[in-house]
Write an enzyme that holds these catalytic residues in place. Sequence first.
Site, PDB file in Angstrom:
ATOM      1  N   ARG A 135       0.801  -1.140  -0.047  1.00  0.00           N
ATOM      2  CA  ARG A 135      -0.138   0.182  -0.042  1.00  0.00           C
ATOM      3  C   ARG A 135       0.889   1.188  -0.152  1.00  0.00           C
ATOM      4  NH1 ARG A 135      -3.869  -3.619   2.380  1.00  0.00           N
ATOM      5  NH2 ARG A 135      -5.401  -3.949   0.509  1.00  0.00           N
ATOM      6  N   SER A 179       1.583  -5.688   4.212  1.00  0.00           N
ATOM      7  CA  SER A 179       1.196  -4.934   2.977  1.00  0.00           C
ATOM      8  C   SER A 179       1.291  -3.351   3.526  1.00  0.00           C
ATOM      9  CB  SER A 179      -0.057  -5.152   2.373  1.00  0.00           C
ATOM     10  OG  SER A 179      -0.929  -5.219   3.596  1.00  0.00           O
ATOM     11  N   GLU A 197      -6.552 -13.901   9.046  1.00  0.00           N
ATOM     12  CA  GLU A 197      -7.284 -14.952   8.600  1.00  0.00           C
ATOM     13  C   GLU A 197      -6.412 -16.244   8.963  1.00  0.00           C
ATOM     14  OE1 GLU A 197      -9.543 -12.394   8.258  1.00  0.00           O
ATOM     15  OE2 GLU A 197      -8.243 -11.783   6.535  1.00  0.00           O
ATOM     16  N   TRP A 246      -2.964  -3.777   9.433  1.00  0.00           N
ATOM     17  CA  TRP A 246      -2.656  -3.987   8.231  1.00  0.00           C
ATOM     18  C   TRP A 246      -2.986  -2.564   7.349  1.00  0.00           C
ATOM     19  CZ3 TRP A 246      -6.841  -3.774   4.817  1.00  0.00           C
ATOM     20  CH2 TRP A 246      -7.972  -4.044   5.086  1.00  0.00           C
ATOM     21  N   ASN A 264      -9.804  -7.703  12.668  1.00  0.00           N
ATOM     22  CA  ASN A 264     -10.940  -8.558  13.393  1.00  0.00           C
ATOM     23  C   ASN A 264     -10.216  -9.477  14.545  1.00  0.00           C
ATOM     24  OD1 ASN A 264      -9.361  -9.722  10.935  1.00  0.00           O
ATOM     25  ND2 ASN A 264     -10.308 -11.731  11.765  1.00  0.00           N
ATOM     26  N   ASP A 306     -15.876 -10.250  11.058  1.00  0.00           N
ATOM     27  CA  ASP A 306     -14.863  -9.739  10.237  1.00  0.00           C
ATOM     28  C   ASP A 306     -15.087  -8.522  10.012  1.00  0.00           C
ATOM     29  OD1 ASP A 306     -12.237  -9.818   9.031  1.00  0.00           O
ATOM     30  OD2 ASP A 306     -12.890 -10.164   7.171  1.00  0.00           O
ATOM     31  N   ASP A 308     -13.482  -5.659  11.620  1.00  0.00           N
ATOM     32  CA  ASP A 308     -12.225  -4.807  11.666  1.00  0.00           C
ATOM     33  C   ASP A 308     -12.465  -3.687  12.258  1.00  0.00           C
ATOM     34  OD1 ASP A 308     -10.460  -6.956  10.772  1.00  0.00           O
ATOM     35  OD2 ASP A 308     -10.134  -5.801   8.705  1.00  0.00           O
ATOM     36  N   ARG A 333     -16.039  -0.898   8.546  1.00  0.00           N
ATOM     37  CA  ARG A 333     -16.584  -1.945   7.948  1.00  0.00           C
ATOM     38  C   ARG A 333     -18.099  -2.510   8.468  1.00  0.00           C
ATOM     39  NH1 ARG A 333     -11.971  -5.221   6.746  1.00  0.00           N
ATOM     40  NH2 ARG A 333     -12.853  -7.136   7.175  1.00  0.00           N
ATOM     41  N   ASN A 396     -14.764  -0.660   2.538  1.00  0.00           N
ATOM     42  CA  ASN A 396     -13.715  -1.604   2.694  1.00  0.00           C
ATOM     43  C   ASN A 396     -12.239  -0.738   3.077  1.00  0.00           C
ATOM     44  OD1 ASN A 396     -11.584  -3.832   1.826  1.00  0.00           O
ATOM     45  ND2 ASN A 396     -13.494  -4.851   2.216  1.00  0.00           N
TER      46      ASN A 396
END
Lengths: 561, 113
Positions: A135, A179, A197, A246, A264, A306, A308, A333, A396
């Site tokens: 990113r 990332s 995950e 992240w 999450n 999830d 987050d 989210r 998102n």
Amino acid sequence: MNPSRPLPALLPAALAACLFAAPAVHAQTAAELAADQDTPGDVLTSGMGYGQQRFSPLRQIDTRTVSRLVPVWNMSTNNMLGDEAQPLVHEGVMYYTTGKSTYAINALTGRMLWKHELDYGPDIGRAALSGQVNRGPALLDGRLFRTTLDAHVIALDAKTGKELWKSKSADYTKGYSMSVAPLVANGILITGIGCGEHGGRGYLEGWDPATGRQLWRRYTVPAPGEAGSETWPATDAWTRGGGPAWLTGSYDPALDLVYWGVGNASPWNAQDRKGDNLYTASVLAMRPKTGELVWHYQFTPNDTFDYDGNNELVHADVTVDGKRRKVLMQANRNGYLYVLDRANGALLAANAFTKTTWADRIDLVTGRPVESAALKRMRETGEQITVAPSAFGGKNWNPMSFSPNTGLLYANVLDNEWDYKPAKQPYEAGAPFIAMEAKWRFDPKAGGTLKALDPVTGKAKWQHPWTIANFSGTLATAGDVVFTGTMEGEFLAFNAKNGEKLWSFQTGSGIVSQPITWEHGGRQYVTVASGIGTVYLYFAGDERLATIPPGGSLWTFALTP
Amino acid sequence: MSTTSRTTRRGLLAAGLLSLSAIVGGASADDTAPPTPADAGRRLYSSHCSRCHGPNMVTPGTVAYDLRRFPEDQKPRFVLSVLGGRGAMPAWNGILDAEAIDALWAYVLTRGR
């Protein structure tokens, strides 16, 4: 940075910069990082300023002139796996990253100056489940910093691309990956880990920018006995409790607080981790020098969808109940737009900005969601429910922007829900760990909406519908133009005040990135990466995207004379 | 692919479905019927593969391979790809054993239906 902040707040940082800046080249200093938003000749920070407003004071391109916007150059990024990074610009050089490459580019001509390539093992994709992307980089004192998919942090000489140091953060074969665009705050390089995950245990780290020495690590899930551990069951659930970090945090130099969203709890199914599960799905306010936790706010206690809390945190001065407040805003989210006092974490407003059925409302007194009857029933019986939003979220990761001119947030909102059922799944190191079964539900005719949101009410002043869900960031300018892209590859300009579509250009692939604007020699430029990717491309099963070719490139635009 | 895509879209609209929907996720359900290899493969697919190859193998097929058109007579190629990785696809050697890959192959042959 907010333009209205008085200049003296920057002086300590400026002094520190004088003492510690590398003298060899004119290197961007800590003071320049802090002034990023007000110095549009450079883009030195992720979010175009420590407050991540993604707002530029430039006004050469405005609602009237934007029709004369044309491409100046285009450069392939040699990447098929999604271009999501925000470029940086310093003294006429653009820096850009993909999952495997780092580029320095002549910002005026589009010709590459140097490149740095990473080499990964054939198993790298197992750790980077949500996409083998990066990113963006960070800059300080002539060094360019980035993170790697195999969970390292590296520093390159910004002039040559030569690797200066490389530090290992975690073992990627256990499902840890990076990332994130790093944040440089008060002289410390800060990164967060991805692991949500894979049954990992999340954390943030501080690094010495000069040497790559790790200075501190703050776990986002406490060990037994630590503060917050009482919100976890007396089992080993905390060891694989998630809490990834992240996306890049923001920074308030005046308060010396770094704000970072935590993701999450793991696995998604919450049945085996009763309790609030701090500090998952939360925002942390920390001291950059030490990682000391000053305050926290949890968006979604015992997150089972999830939802987050990673999404970007935007600073602004906003009037709430007649009082001007220095706030932090997040479009979570979970579908609620949160406004917090960034000095102390007090919740000032939390309103739905899209369809939400998991909660009836957020209680402003307790700061907690009032869960819906359907969610309560699922928690009790384990039965399947249909709930909005899905794990894709009401919005998102793709960042929104804020215009101090209009007082509005510009966000690509998703309209979706899912059928969700908790299930059993044994934990296995390095393998995906989510423990639920589900079915996405996106309306094929209306997957998302560009919304101009009032931060305090969550209501849209104007909106523009998308057929296919949109995962592009937005950019706002003092020329009252809002830029964004689409999954189908259009790059578009809207009137920030009324949503009128002013201009569009078809790029070579889908846009899932973060546009920037900058100025050089009296000319305003706009740069955006095109290169389809994101979890939506891979995981949503939307076959309409078969006609959108993958493959990344950078586009830079300016007005015809 | 574009022909397939248009056909699918027409199919969706003709069927009057309001949602773009598909199964995701990964877990072992508490089924009562004895599971077939394809059932076991479906669960493995959901947890390990669907994130890139799409729910029920439904995918635009641009970056990720569209497994619904994997040649039925090329199982060795499938096994090699899963174990060693291919392009952006990671190597699953050490995580998925021969039995798991057999189950996944059985699921791939169902074409997700």
